[in-house]
Design a protein around this motif. Structure first.
Motif, PDB file in Angstrom:
ATOM      1  N   PRO B 123       0.826  -1.208   0.000  1.00  0.00           N
ATOM      2  CA  PRO B 123       0.000   0.000   0.000  1.00  0.00           C
ATOM      3  C   PRO B 123       0.864   1.263   0.000  1.00  0.00           C
ATOM      4  CG  PRO B 123      -0.713  -1.518   1.714  1.00  0.00           C
ATOM      5  CD  PRO B 123       0.574  -2.046   1.173  1.00  0.00           C
ATOM      6  N   LEU B 125       0.290   4.030   1.448  1.00  0.00           N
ATOM      7  CA  LEU B 125       0.391   4.625   2.778  1.00  0.00           C
ATOM      8  C   LEU B 125       1.563   4.029   3.555  1.00  0.00           C
ATOM      9  CD1 LEU B 125      -1.005   6.668   4.556  1.00  0.00           C
ATOM     10  CD2 LEU B 125      -2.380   4.839   5.497  1.00  0.00           C
ATOM     11  N   LEU B 126       1.731   2.693   3.406  1.00  0.00           N
ATOM     12  CA  LEU B 126       2.840   2.009   4.065  1.00  0.00           C
ATOM     13  C   LEU B 126       4.173   2.544   3.539  1.00  0.00           C
ATOM     14  CD1 LEU B 126       3.727  -0.251   5.928  1.00  0.00           C
ATOM     15  CD2 LEU B 126       3.260  -1.872   4.150  1.00  0.00           C
ATOM     16  N   PHE B 129       4.835   5.873   5.102  1.00  0.00           N
ATOM     17  CA  PHE B 129       5.336   5.725   6.475  1.00  0.00           C
ATOM     18  C   PHE B 129       6.817   5.410   6.446  1.00  0.00           C
ATOM     19  CE2 PHE B 129       0.991   4.351   8.364  1.00  0.00           C
ATOM     20  CZ  PHE B 129       0.623   5.674   8.418  1.00  0.00           C
ATOM     21  N   LEU B 314      -2.893  11.624   0.466  1.00  0.00           N
ATOM     22  CA  LEU B 314      -2.461  10.789   1.600  1.00  0.00           C
ATOM     23  C   LEU B 314      -1.525  11.561   2.515  1.00  0.00           C
ATOM     24  CD1 LEU B 314      -3.745   8.543  -0.084  1.00  0.00           C
ATOM     25  CD2 LEU B 314      -1.877   7.080   0.577  1.00  0.00           C
ATOM     26  N   VAL B 316      -2.149  13.775   4.417  1.00  0.00           N
ATOM     27  CA  VAL B 316      -2.752  14.005   5.723  1.00  0.00           C
ATOM     28  C   VAL B 316      -2.258  12.993   6.755  1.00  0.00           C
ATOM     29  CG1 VAL B 316      -4.805  12.643   5.194  1.00  0.00           C
ATOM     30  CG2 VAL B 316      -4.933  14.397   6.893  1.00  0.00           C
ATOM     31  N   ALA B 317      -1.946  11.758   6.291  1.00  0.00           N
ATOM     32  CA  ALA B 317      -1.534  10.714   7.231  1.00  0.00           C
ATOM     33  C   ALA B 317      -0.113  10.923   7.731  1.00  0.00           C
ATOM     34  CB  ALA B 317      -1.665   9.342   6.574  1.00  0.00           C
TER      35      ALA B 317
END
Lengths: 351, 374
Positions: B123, B125-126, B129, B314, B316-317
């Motif tokens: 993903p 998002l991962l 991170f 994304l 925002v994360a």
């Protein structure tokens, strides 16, 4: 190919010619410098057992953390004593995935069966008369990620089918409405749609009706991916010659009968590989549920590293989550390739 | 008359229209009554009120107390900046990966394939991170990494040299550089490529001339270590750097697959004919294969770019204030959720429609030059 031929081809591909051999050697050196620290961190200097103190003494990865927090990463805040129910729901969902992926089972009864299995997973997670009630705010981890993926696919598919048919309709009004919806949604980021579901959906509901956060997220994802479904299905419908419908009508099928028995089975088969790719996208998108405070697998891994006893092992948590996601998505994409080959072979056989 | 406007089965269609209108009206009425209950006046008037939140970083001057409109503008500029850089970097990087994937060297093509599989099967998002963790794990400013002289990588951010422009000659230089970059892009969408490309070349030469003859007002601003911090040059926050890296890597995997598909769509006869004419593989790729493959590649690249712009939300994360993130904060603070999110949808829709308009122009110009899209 014989073993000898394979070795010869490998040799030619790696060291055939001076430039090629030089490139290979340079890449090997570069790869060693890039990979050596990673291998050292993940394997050689890693701590496999013990507690956080044992990990702090070593430079490498702390896999003991993953071992200790495994159940939390997989099931998040689900009550510890009831973990067997989350595990059973996970098993049910994986079974459903296998059923959905086997071409032999593709038939009309698969839809009600998958709804029954989905409902079964929800009952297992939420509770039944005589069992402890677990509110959906405590669901989380891998079962939740898979549940949301499958549920938004199963809800999004019929809506997407209706949108695709509407967009190809002879009637201008449904055509405009469906096209407007599809283009609007495809132009908007999912995270904005999720915020809309969080902040605006409660305002649009009559007072007294309150929807659970998970349900709202699920509705948002289903409505969002319905537009993507619609475009894929429309491509399948467009690829099918009009003569198929005409022949079915000439044989005395009704319009709906021709659609159901002649057009859709062929159109959907043709776009199955694209639908597999979409399913991978949906699974990866479930990670965005973290933005509205739902503990999917990735968010649970992050929360695991917030535990005061194991503070800050984010790298290990993310690496473990990445492995699970990669296994699921890579498997699905290989399956998509296999499926495409199989379907091509099947349609050649028909011809 | 109804039949004339709506075509077949006018009453059914009229009923559908009516149902859609009633549903929308009912939802709107509920929203209005709910907002009245919460004491909110619907409308975009809140944009003219002062916002009480800070924004982590903003290319335009903003602080708490400025208007909501200004906060949203800052977010929009952030989104545009990261997306524009992301699109350019992903195109360059992805093209190299895609060509590496086609290399006859098995190790090179294997490494490129491994990169693509990892980027596509985890993903985004991962990945973000991961890049955020990497950006924060960089050494402090005093011990910043210097891969090139004048480039500093530290946990405070990334510092790059920048051209300092002052006065009329500086402005002229900036205009020439902009023209040299933008005109070739515009020439993709029109038949009069020669004129635009010629103008681009002329402005490029003018920019070089200004640089070589050392016009006053043009200088190089190098970042330098000063005490515990780095000063000068242009700096990028760790969040921006992480977001840009994540978006670039994710999109470049898609670009690589598109470039590979485009090159493979060219029949082997083209390669063989060029080889028979005595052309090297590199020259064949540059002069014969890529120009033809572009017909397949460019339309697919558009959807990758649109994905990248949408994926930038994304941010925002990982705590980067992009447009969606600022709109969400504004929605939470002001209570005007529907209005703020309507602005988001409107902005993204405008962007999508203008992109598809440009793409249709490009397709039309290809068709006029005799290349129908296959």
């Amino acid at each position: 190919m014989s073993e000898d031929g394979l070795i010869r081809r490998l040799w030619a591909g790696l060291f055939g010619g001076w430039a090629n051999a030089a490139l290979t050697s340079a890449l090997l050196v570069g790869a060693w410098f890039a990979l050596e620290p990673i291998i050292r961190w993940a394997l050689i200097d890693a701590t496999w057992t013990g507690d956080a103190k044992a990990c702090a003494e070593q430079d490498g990865a702390c896999w003991a953390f993953v071992g200790a927090k495994l159940r939390f990463i997989l099931f998040a805040f689900y009550p510890f004593d009831e973990h067997w129910r989350a595990a059973a729901a996970l098993a049910l969902l994986l079974t459903l995935l296998v059923l959905l992926a086997t071409p032999r089972f593709w038939s009309a009864w698969l839809a009600p069966l998958s709804l029954v299995l989905l409902a079964g997973a929800c009952v297992l997670l939420g509770g039944w008369p005589g069992a402890t009630d677990v509110p959906s705010s405590q669901w989380g981890g891998l079962p939740l990620s898979l549940l949301v993926t499958i549920a938004s696919l199963s809800l999004g598919f019929p809506i997407g089918l209706a949108l695709a048919l509407g967009r190809r309709s002879d009637l201008p009004v449904p055509r405009w409405l469906c096209a407007a919806y599809i283009e609007l949604v495809r132009g908007t980021p999912l995270i904005a749609v999720l915020y809309l579901a969080m902040l605006a959906m409660p305002l649009a509901l009559p007072p007294g009706i309150e929807l659970d956060k998970l349900v709202r997220g699920l509705i948002a994802m289903a409505l969002f991916f319905a537009a993507y479904f619609a475009e894929i299905i429309r491509a399948g419908l467009q690829g099918l010659p009009d003569s198929q419908t005409e022949a079915a009508l000439a044989l005395g099928f009704s319009r709906i009968g021709a659609l159901r028995h002649v057009v859709l089975p062929q159109a959907l088969r043709a776009v199955m590989p694209a639908l597999v790719t979409l399913a991978i996208g949906v699974l990866q998108s479930t990670t965005l549920l973290a933005a509205i405070g739902i503990f999917d697998l990735l968010n649970a891994s992050r929360a695991a590293a917030n535990d005061p006893a194991w503070l800050g092992f984010y790298d290990e948590a993310y690496a473990f989550a990445a492995l699970i996601y990669f296994a699921l998505c890579f498997g699905a994409s290989r399956y998509g390739v296999w499926l495409e080959k199989r379907l091509n072979r099947a349609s050649e056989g028909v011809r | 008359m109804l039949r004339h406007r709506l075509g077949p089965r006018p009453f059914l269609q009229f009923a559908i229209l009516l149902i859609a209108a009633v549903v929308l009206f009912a939802a709107g009425a509920t929203v209005l009554s709910n907002m009245a209950r919460l004491g909110l006046t619907p409308g975009f008037g809140f944009l003219g009120q002062p916002a009480s939140f800070e924004i982590g970083e903003s290319p335009i001057a903003y602080r708490a107390g400025h208007l909501y409109a200004r906060a949203l503008l800052a977010g929009l500029v952030n989104t545009i900046l990261v997306s524009a850089f992301g699109c350019v970097l992903a195109t360059v990087f992805g093209t190299f990966i895609g060509l590496a994937r086609l290399s006859r060297n098995l190790l090179l093509s294997g490494l490129a394939q491994g990169f693509v599989e990892i980027a596509r099967n985890t993903p985004l998002l991962l990945q973000l991170f991961f890049w955020t963790a990497a950006a924060h794990a960089l050494p402090t400013a005093r011990h910043a990494l210097q891969p090139l002289s004048g480039v500093f990588l530290s946990n405070r951010g990334v510092y790059l040299p920048w051209v300092a422009l002052e006065g009329p000659s500086g402005a002229a230089f900036a205009a020439c550089v902009t023209a040299a970059i933008v005109l070739p892009l515009l020439s993709l969408f029109t038949e009069r490529r020669g004129v635009l490309l010629g103008l681009a070349g002329a402005s490029g030469m003018a920019a070089c001339g200004l640089l070589v003859f050392g016009a006053p007002g043009i200088g190089l601003d190098l970042p330098r270590l000063r005490g515990f911090n780095i000063a000068g040059g242009v700096s990028v926050s760790p969040e921006f750097a992480a977001l840009l890296a994540g978006l670039t890597v994710h999109a470049s995997a898609q670009v690589a697959e598109i470039v590979r598909a485009g090159v493979q769509s060219i029949p082997a006869g083209q390669w063989e004919a060029s080889e028979a004419l005595g052309m090297s593989r590199g020259a064949t790729l540059r002069l014969v294969v890529l120009p033809q493959a572009l017909r397949v590649i460019v339309p697919l690249l558009t959807s990758t770019y649109l994905d990248l712009v949408k994926n930038s939300s994304l941010a925002v994360a990982i705590g980067f204030p992009d447009f969606v993130s600022v709109a969400n904060t504004a929605a939470n603070q002001s209570g005007h959720a529907i209005e703020a999110l309507t602005l988001v949808i409107a902005a993204y829709l405008t962007l999508n429609l203008s992109f598809s308009f440009a793409m249709n122009r490009y397709d039309a110009s290809l068709a006029r030059r005799g290349y129908a899209r296959p």
